[in-house]
Design a protein around this motif. Sequence first.
Motif, PDB file in Angstrom:
ATOM      1  N   GLU A 135      25.106  -9.708 -37.356  1.00 34.83           N
ATOM      2  CA  GLU A 135      25.258  -8.714 -38.380  1.00 34.83           C
ATOM      3  C   GLU A 135      23.518  -7.798 -38.106  1.00 34.83           C
ATOM      4  O   GLU A 135      23.430  -7.177 -38.904  1.00 34.83           O
ATOM      5  CB  GLU A 135      25.835  -8.954 -39.405  1.00 34.83           C
ATOM      6  N   SER A 136      23.205  -8.951 -37.796  1.00 31.38           N
ATOM      7  CA  SER A 136      21.304  -9.328 -38.160  1.00 31.38           C
ATOM      8  C   SER A 136      21.118  -7.960 -36.990  1.00 31.38           C
ATOM      9  O   SER A 136      19.776  -8.317 -36.552  1.00 31.38           O
ATOM     10  CB  SER A 136      20.423 -10.121 -37.960  1.00 31.38           C
ATOM     11  N   ARG A 137      21.730  -7.709 -35.665  1.00 29.50           N
ATOM     12  CA  ARG A 137      21.253  -6.856 -34.714  1.00 29.50           C
ATOM     13  C   ARG A 137      20.746  -5.489 -34.715  1.00 29.50           C
ATOM     14  O   ARG A 137      20.354  -4.339 -35.952  1.00 29.50           O
ATOM     15  CB  ARG A 137      22.772  -6.502 -33.784  1.00 29.50           C
ATOM     16  N   ASN A 166      33.421   6.622 -35.227  1.00 28.68           N
ATOM     17  CA  ASN A 166      32.751   5.982 -36.192  1.00 28.68           C
ATOM     18  C   ASN A 166      31.246   5.594 -36.291  1.00 28.68           C
ATOM     19  O   ASN A 166      30.391   6.734 -36.166  1.00 28.68           O
ATOM     20  CB  ASN A 166      32.844   4.672 -35.456  1.00 28.68           C
ATOM     21  N   GLU A 167      31.230   4.965 -37.793  1.00 30.86           N
ATOM     22  CA  GLU A 167      30.222   5.142 -38.396  1.00 30.86           C
ATOM     23  C   GLU A 167      29.221   4.353 -37.389  1.00 30.86           C
ATOM     24  O   GLU A 167      27.520   4.783 -37.830  1.00 30.86           O
ATOM     25  CB  GLU A 167      29.706   5.424 -39.784  1.00 30.86           C
ATOM     26  N   MET A 190      22.801  -0.424 -39.040  1.00 31.33           N
ATOM     27  CA  MET A 190      23.308  -1.506 -39.283  1.00 31.33           C
ATOM     28  C   MET A 190      24.872  -2.116 -39.516  1.00 31.33           C
ATOM     29  O   MET A 190      25.089  -1.332 -40.697  1.00 31.33           O
ATOM     30  CB  MET A 190      22.075  -1.788 -40.208  1.00 31.33           C
ATOM     31  N   LEU A 191      25.079  -3.578 -39.404  1.00 30.88           N
ATOM     32  CA  LEU A 191      26.063  -4.013 -39.584  1.00 30.88           C
ATOM     33  C   LEU A 191      26.156  -4.732 -41.155  1.00 30.88           C
ATOM     34  O   LEU A 191      25.053  -5.961 -41.077  1.00 30.88           O
ATOM     35  CB  LEU A 191      27.445  -4.653 -38.930  1.00 30.88           C
ATOM     36  N   ASP A 192      27.422  -5.177 -41.279  1.00 31.98           N
ATOM     37  CA  ASP A 192      27.225  -6.265 -42.719  1.00 31.98           C
ATOM     38  C   ASP A 192      28.285  -6.556 -42.839  1.00 31.98           C
ATOM     39  O   ASP A 192      29.638  -6.139 -42.502  1.00 31.98           O
ATOM     40  CB  ASP A 192      27.654  -4.957 -43.676  1.00 31.98           C
ATOM     41  N   ARG A 193      27.951  -7.948 -42.826  1.00 34.09           N
ATOM     42  CA  ARG A 193      29.410  -8.786 -42.289  1.00 34.09           C
ATOM     43  C   ARG A 193      30.194  -9.065 -43.363  1.00 34.09           C
ATOM     44  O   ARG A 193      32.147  -9.027 -43.072  1.00 34.09           O
ATOM     45  CB  ARG A 193      29.021 -10.220 -41.456  1.00 34.09           C
TER      46      ARG A 193
END
Length: 802
Positions: A135-137, A166-167, A190-193
């Motif tokens: 998620e930190s990528r 997709n977003e 940004m991803l958020d697990r």
Amino acid sequence: RDRHGLLLLLLLAAWKAGSGQVRYSVPEEAKHGTFVGRIAQDLGLELAELVPRLFRLASKGHGDLLEVNLQNGILFVNSRIDREELCGRTLECSIHLEVIVDRPLQVFHVEVEVKDINDNAPIFSVSEQKLSIPESRLLDSRFPLEGASDADVGENAVLTYRLSPNEFFILDIINKKDKGKFPVLVLGKMLDREENPQLQLLLTATDGGKPEYTGSVTLLILVLDANDNAPIFDRSVYEVKINGTLVIKLNASDLDEGSNSHILYSFATDVSSNTEDFFHIDSASGEIKVNGKIDFEETKLWKLQIEAVDKGNPPMFGHCTVLIEILDINDNAPELLVTSLSLSVPEDATLGTVIALISVTDRDSGANGQVTCSLTPQVPFKLVSTFKNYYSLVLDSALDRESVANYALVVTARDGGSPSLSATASVSVEVADVNDNAPAFAQPEYTVFVKENNPPGCHIFTVSARDADAQENALVSYSLVERRVGERALSSYVSVHAESGKVYALQPLDHEELELLQFQVSARDAGVPPLGSNVTLQVFVLDENDNAPALLPLPLPLPLPGARGGGGALSEPVSRAVGAGHVVAKVRAVDADSGYNAWLSYELQPAAGGARSPFRVALYTGEISTTRALDEADAPRQRLLVLVKDHGEPALTATATVLLSLVESGQAPRPSSRVLAGGAGAGAGAGAGAALVDVNVYLIVAICAVSSLLVLTLLLSTALRCSAPPSEGACGPGKPTLVCSSAVGSWSYSQQRRQRVCSGEGPPKADLMAFSPSVPPASGSGDSGEQQIFRNEVSTVILECI
């Protein structure tokens, strides 16, 4: 797959003029019977001659895909053609056909291009691709994806990708010229697990065919929590060309420290199963090496998906793609295929006659796959290139079976690699015989000697001719060259066996009738057309002692009964006053034979009771002379038996009886026709002797004059006969010959004998033979008898036809 529209399209035929090549095209998957082209018309062949000239197709490995209707000359699809199965992913796909017709032999090359149709959809190697993304990528982080593949070529294999809406991610395409397109996921948000522990996206690939086909793969994205720095490769795509064992050493870096920066390399989980059979990656160093045997001819390009993972918790992943292009090495030798059309070539075959067809292939590419062919030995054949990697073995110079009956040829194919590889094929060419050699005798003429009186049908000689050809062309038969021998045909004298060449005498030959028989024997072979030659035989008939001596009659007052038989009587008056050595009579005989068989000798047989005779006979002349002076004691009538014998084996004889009447010297002898006119006197003594000497002188002069005139006449006659054409051919009767006596004996010929020498050609030759007379002594009272004998010993000229 809706292909019906494409299958109904007829192919467009294109005829490429020159070099004997015709090109057609046909779509793959065409139905059985689909029209390809009017091949007979395009090749300039008449429909009526397809079957008689044995029209046929030859195709290496693809013989049943296409066929020709021999009734209308149309090339059509015979069985299903799958371009992908036939040529794989090669851009150009063609079926090479060889069209062969005989009488005369012609070879045409036909190329049928198989057009690709869009009958394959894009496919992915797996149905689901998993990506673990922390998620930190950071934004714009890139994640290479494995693309789809399409078995078609050209526009039908050009793929486009799209990503389901997709977003978080957008789709980026890396386009490598000639190597395809590679999809890459780019992080856009940004991803958020905690909010989205995993995402499921759909990646769709669409080809460029009409109609379009698509394929898709599910992207399962696992959002990881922990390590906030993933390993990063210095390049996202590596391009490598190899021909050794080491492929590449990868380099990835991680900004973290400690175990979080310790990177391990591995193949991606979605890599194909056979990748690890051929390649090995060192997890620590990132070195990729060749693990098995890779073959350029099987796979030219490898695409490897590589992951780099750190030892953080959770681990971070980096991805890259390695494109490995295999470089060809010269590891395949050329392959030769020889199609023998006619390995038995007649020796009179025309230059350019096609003996065999040769095709050569090499699985390598570039210079390693460029093949050249050579021929050993080069004479009298050569290789002619008819098409790419196709050759014809043709006749380059004249053949002679009698010199060389079989050729062992070696065709060598060598590629252009370094080091070059080669292959050889042996071709045996047999030279068939034609009838180009006539039978030949060892010499143009033979001389044969045959004894006369041979049994009928006896073998006298064997002729033999050799024919350098073979089989029936060398089968020789013999025959006589018929002609006339005098009044008769040659075949009545001799015959020749047709197979063995043995010459037989059909009847007994007579040396006294025929001394030389010259004729020709012909030898003919059994070829078509037959050839032949002649040989001349000169058969000399050797004399045998088959004729007994024959006594010659003389113009005497008393006839000689049986003079030509076994004996005869001669009556002569002899004066008792003659001295020793006086010739009182002469016995004359001839023998119809020749040589020693005609050499006569004379012997005086002993008188009855053993009484010693006062007479003797000369051994070779037959002259009877006194051995002593006669006296009163001698009987008034002397009967002498003279044995005439030849020198043959066995000797033959004849007997002559001589009756001598002893008269007193004062008595006049009885008149005799042997006394010259005016030369017979009543007295004896010196007058009679002088008269005989004068008569002898005149007689010698007369004989010399007559002989000279006769010789001149004969020479002139011979010249005229040689210049004029013969009326009886070369063989004719000779002149009768007379007896010629000399001091060494009677070498004589019968007056009734006909000399014939038979030759096959040319005018008769004249041989002049003169015998010198022997002059008896002129003394005694028997001089008048000697004059008569002397007159009978005139020189004889013998003219014979030889």
